[in-house]
Design a protein around this motif. Structure first.
Motif, PDB file in Angstrom:
ATOM      1  N   LEU A 206      14.249  10.625   5.066  1.00  0.00           N
ATOM      2  CA  LEU A 206      14.825   9.410   4.479  1.00  0.00           C
ATOM      3  C   LEU A 206      14.499   8.172   5.314  1.00  0.00           C
ATOM      4  O   LEU A 206      14.264   7.090   4.761  1.00  0.00           O
ATOM      5  N   LEU A 207      14.470   8.315   6.637  1.00  0.00           N
ATOM      6  CA  LEU A 207      14.046   7.204   7.482  1.00  0.00           C
ATOM      7  C   LEU A 207      12.595   6.830   7.190  1.00  0.00           C
ATOM      8  O   LEU A 207      12.245   5.648   7.116  1.00  0.00           O
ATOM      9  N   ALA A 208      11.743   7.849   7.035  1.00  0.00           N
ATOM     10  CA  ALA A 208      10.335   7.598   6.693  1.00  0.00           C
ATOM     11  C   ALA A 208      10.234   6.909   5.343  1.00  0.00           C
ATOM     12  O   ALA A 208       9.389   6.027   5.137  1.00  0.00           O
ATOM     13  N   THR A 209      11.097   7.280   4.402  1.00  0.00           N
ATOM     14  CA  THR A 209      11.111   6.650   3.076  1.00  0.00           C
ATOM     15  C   THR A 209      11.372   5.153   3.191  1.00  0.00           C
ATOM     16  O   THR A 209      10.662   4.335   2.588  1.00  0.00           O
TER      17      THR A 209
ATOM     18  N   ILE B 112      -3.763  -3.228  -2.800  1.00  0.00           N
ATOM     19  CA  ILE B 112      -3.018  -2.628  -3.907  1.00  0.00           C
ATOM     20  C   ILE B 112      -3.055  -1.107  -3.812  1.00  0.00           C
ATOM     21  O   ILE B 112      -2.035  -0.434  -3.964  1.00  0.00           O
ATOM     22  N   GLY B 113      -4.249  -0.554  -3.542  1.00  0.00           N
ATOM     23  CA  GLY B 113      -4.382   0.902  -3.439  1.00  0.00           C
ATOM     24  C   GLY B 113      -3.558   1.477  -2.302  1.00  0.00           C
ATOM     25  O   GLY B 113      -2.869   2.499  -2.461  1.00  0.00           O
ATOM     26  N   THR B 114      -3.597   0.816  -1.149  1.00  0.00           N
ATOM     27  CA  THR B 114      -2.844   1.303   0.008  1.00  0.00           C
ATOM     28  C   THR B 114      -1.343   1.209  -0.226  1.00  0.00           C
ATOM     29  O   THR B 114      -0.586   2.123   0.120  1.00  0.00           O
ATOM     30  N   SER B 115      -0.912   0.098  -0.813  1.00  0.00           N
ATOM     31  CA  SER B 115       0.522  -0.060  -1.055  1.00  0.00           C
ATOM     32  C   SER B 115       1.026   0.951  -2.085  1.00  0.00           C
ATOM     33  O   SER B 115       2.129   1.506  -1.939  1.00  0.00           O
ATOM     34  N   ILE B 116       0.218   1.231  -3.115  1.00  0.00           N
ATOM     35  CA  ILE B 116       0.606   2.235  -4.118  1.00  0.00           C
ATOM     36  C   ILE B 116       0.718   3.615  -3.476  1.00  0.00           C
ATOM     37  O   ILE B 116       1.651   4.378  -3.747  1.00  0.00           O
ATOM     38  N   LEU B 117      -0.241   3.944  -2.599  1.00  0.00           N
ATOM     39  CA  LEU B 117      -0.197   5.223  -1.894  1.00  0.00           C
ATOM     40  C   LEU B 117       1.105   5.353  -1.101  1.00  0.00           C
ATOM     41  O   LEU B 117       1.781   6.393  -1.141  1.00  0.00           O
ATOM     42  N   MET B 118       1.473   4.300  -0.385  1.00  0.00           N
ATOM     43  CA  MET B 118       2.688   4.349   0.421  1.00  0.00           C
ATOM     44  C   MET B 118       3.940   4.381  -0.450  1.00  0.00           C
ATOM     45  O   MET B 118       4.931   5.038  -0.108  1.00  0.00           O
ATOM     46  N   TYR B 119       3.915   3.691  -1.581  1.00  0.00           N
ATOM     47  CA  TYR B 119       5.031   3.767  -2.510  1.00  0.00           C
ATOM     48  C   TYR B 119       5.236   5.215  -2.970  1.00  0.00           C
ATOM     49  O   TYR B 119       6.360   5.734  -2.995  1.00  0.00           O
ATOM     50  N   LEU B 120       4.139   5.855  -3.358  1.00  0.00           N
ATOM     51  CA  LEU B 120       4.227   7.235  -3.845  1.00  0.00           C
ATOM     52  C   LEU B 120       4.762   8.166  -2.776  1.00  0.00           C
ATOM     53  O   LEU B 120       5.605   9.036  -3.043  1.00  0.00           O
ATOM     54  N   LEU B 121       4.274   7.999  -1.548  1.00  0.00           N
ATOM     55  CA  LEU B 121       4.756   8.839  -0.456  1.00  0.00           C
ATOM     56  C   LEU B 121       6.235   8.578  -0.173  1.00  0.00           C
ATOM     57  O   LEU B 121       6.987   9.505   0.146  1.00  0.00           O
ATOM     58  N   ALA B 122       6.650   7.318  -0.301  1.00  0.00           N
ATOM     59  CA  ALA B 122       8.067   6.998  -0.105  1.00  0.00           C
ATOM     60  C   ALA B 122       8.926   7.693  -1.157  1.00  0.00           C
ATOM     61  O   ALA B 122      10.005   8.218  -0.852  1.00  0.00           O
ATOM     62  N   VAL B 123       8.447   7.724  -2.403  1.00  0.00           N
ATOM     63  CA  VAL B 123       9.173   8.409  -3.479  1.00  0.00           C
ATOM     64  C   VAL B 123       9.249   9.908  -3.198  1.00  0.00           C
ATOM     65  O   VAL B 123      10.293  10.543  -3.374  1.00  0.00           O
ATOM     66  N   VAL B 124       8.123  10.497  -2.742  1.00  0.00           N
ATOM     67  CA  VAL B 124       8.094  11.919  -2.404  1.00  0.00           C
ATOM     68  C   VAL B 124       9.084  12.213  -1.274  1.00  0.00           C
ATOM     69  O   VAL B 124       9.864  13.174  -1.336  1.00  0.00           O
ATOM     70  N   PHE B 125       9.060  11.396  -0.233  1.00  0.00           N
ATOM     71  CA  PHE B 125       9.947  11.599   0.920  1.00  0.00           C
ATOM     72  C   PHE B 125      11.413  11.462   0.506  1.00  0.00           C
ATOM     73  O   PHE B 125      12.281  12.164   1.025  1.00  0.00           O
TER      74      PHE B 125
END
Length: 395
Positions: free
Chosen positions: A215-218, A322-335
């Motif tokens: 959750l902290l990583a999120t 945009i690509g990098t931010s989307i990747l991090m958004y997705l990982l945040a959702v997964v986390f």
């Protein structure tokens, strides 16, 4: 490359160090079916306790079966390694579902049905695990899958962050990310030692630590990705670089990016070590194939890192951000989904089933209201952010 090799050597060494304790934990039982037979007795005792209205005692017995056997004796890791990660996730969810039904004072018949379901799943898995031929290449493949599954998310975060720093003209700050990753590996090894030797952390406490880290990583990934998205326009980026980037990277943003790298590696590290510990104990004559699979997996992770790290540098500026931010958004959702799930397994957060949704472990999607609500909220925030930035551009 040298730093990554150092990290992988540390991981290999830590896995080897824990081999003896893993063997000690597994020698009590001759087969997976022998373990499940004992869990069968405990879970039936849990139902008996529930039948006489001893809800607390019943839940304690379910926890004993899950934490004291399914996790402690490596059944979970064996299922995820040799059968599928999805099967392991479904089994964990079933344990949580039973405890939630008991808390809600569900009818005896309903609880009995769900306990029968988990017993059927456990016996099926034990039969499959005991029936597998002791294949060296099968062991290699399982070891390879573990490191790829556990390491890919962390590598994606590290590669995206370092590519951003280089692209923004702040290559010197890449050291922050590398040192944070290195520190996370050391912290993971220490955590694994603490879990097994020093503090004997297990069960709910271990799940709680993993959940909080996720959750902290999120939170960190979510804010970093939103910040990067706001800089996707070339003019906005140019203005930011000219006025603020060095101060931001050196202070707040630098700390945030280093924190994202640390948490992404740490949340996977100790669990990965424990996975290999159990695998080595069960590998018998094929221990060398475990290390071969781990080594090949590490090389593939390096390749993934290089592709993202250097391939992204050739993208147009807007597409890159945009690509990098989307990747991090997705990982945040997964986390977010994974972190809530870990806290549910630790009995800190309740479980409200959503029967028409299936678990998708790769995306951090689990069939509970508590995991889905924060993920839907985060997706809505992403949509609002896109709309806001687009409207600001039009003005």
């Amino acid at each position: 490359m040298k730093r990554f090799l150092t990290i992988f050597v540390l991981l290999l060494s830590s896995v080897f160090i824990f081999q003896t304790s893993a063997e000690a934990a597994k020698t009590k039982y001759e087969s997976w079916n022998a373990l499940i037979d004992e869990m069968d007795i405990i879970l039936n005792q849990a139902y008996d306790a529930y039948f006489i209205k001893d809800v607390t005692g019943a839940k304690d017995l379910v926890n004993k079966a899950y934490f004291g056997f399914y996790e402690k004796h490596g059944i979970e890791r064996a299922v995820m390694s040799y059968i599928s990660g999805q099967r392991g996730t479904d089994t964990e969810y079933q344990f949580a579902k039973i405890k939630r039904l008991m808390t809600d004072n569900a009818p005896n018949k309903v609880v009995r049905t769900e306990i029968d379901t988990i017993l059927k799943m456990l016996h099926e898995d034990a039969n499959e695990l005991d029936g597998k031929q002791d294949s060296g290449w099968g062991t290699f493949l399982a070891a390879l899958i573990i490191i790829l599954r556990e390491g890919t998310e962390a590598i994606l975060v590290i590669a995206a962050i370092t590519a951003y720093l280089v692209r923004s003209g702040n290559k010197s700050y890449v050291q922050i990310v590398y040192w944070s990753s290195f520190a996370a590996v050391i912290a993971s090894i220490l955590a694994a030692i603490a879990i097994q030797v020093v503090f004997d952390i297990s069960g709910a406490n271990q799940e709680m630590i993993e959940g909080v880290a996720m959750l902290l990583a999120t939170i960190v990934l979510f804010f970093v990705s939103n910040w990067m998205l706001s800089k996707s326009e070339a003019q906005a980026w140019k203005n930011y670089v000219e006025g603020k980037v060095k101060m931001a990277v050196a202070t707040g943003s630098g700390v945030a990016l280093g924190g994202a790298a640390f948490l992404s590696v740490f949340r996977e590290g100790a669990e990965t070590i424990l996975f290999y510990q159990a695998m080595i104990a069960d590998a018998k004559d094929h221990i060398s194939m475990v290390f071969l699979g781990l080594g090949v997996g590490c090389l593939l992770l390096v390749a993934i890192f290089m592709i993202i790290r250097f391939g992204s540098l050739k993208l147009p500026l807007k597409a890159f951000f945009i690509g990098t931010s989307i990747l991090m958004y997705l990982l945040a959702v997964v986390f977010a989904g994974g972190g809530i799930k870990e806290l549910q397994e630790a009995d800190i957060i309740p479980v409200t089933p959503v029967n028409y949704i299936r678990s998708i472990d790769l995306l951090g999607i689990y069939p509970t209201v508590e995991t889905l609500v924060p993920q839907v909220f985060m997706l809505l925030v992403v949509v609002v952010s896109f709309i806001y930035l687009k409207s600001r551009k039009v003005k």
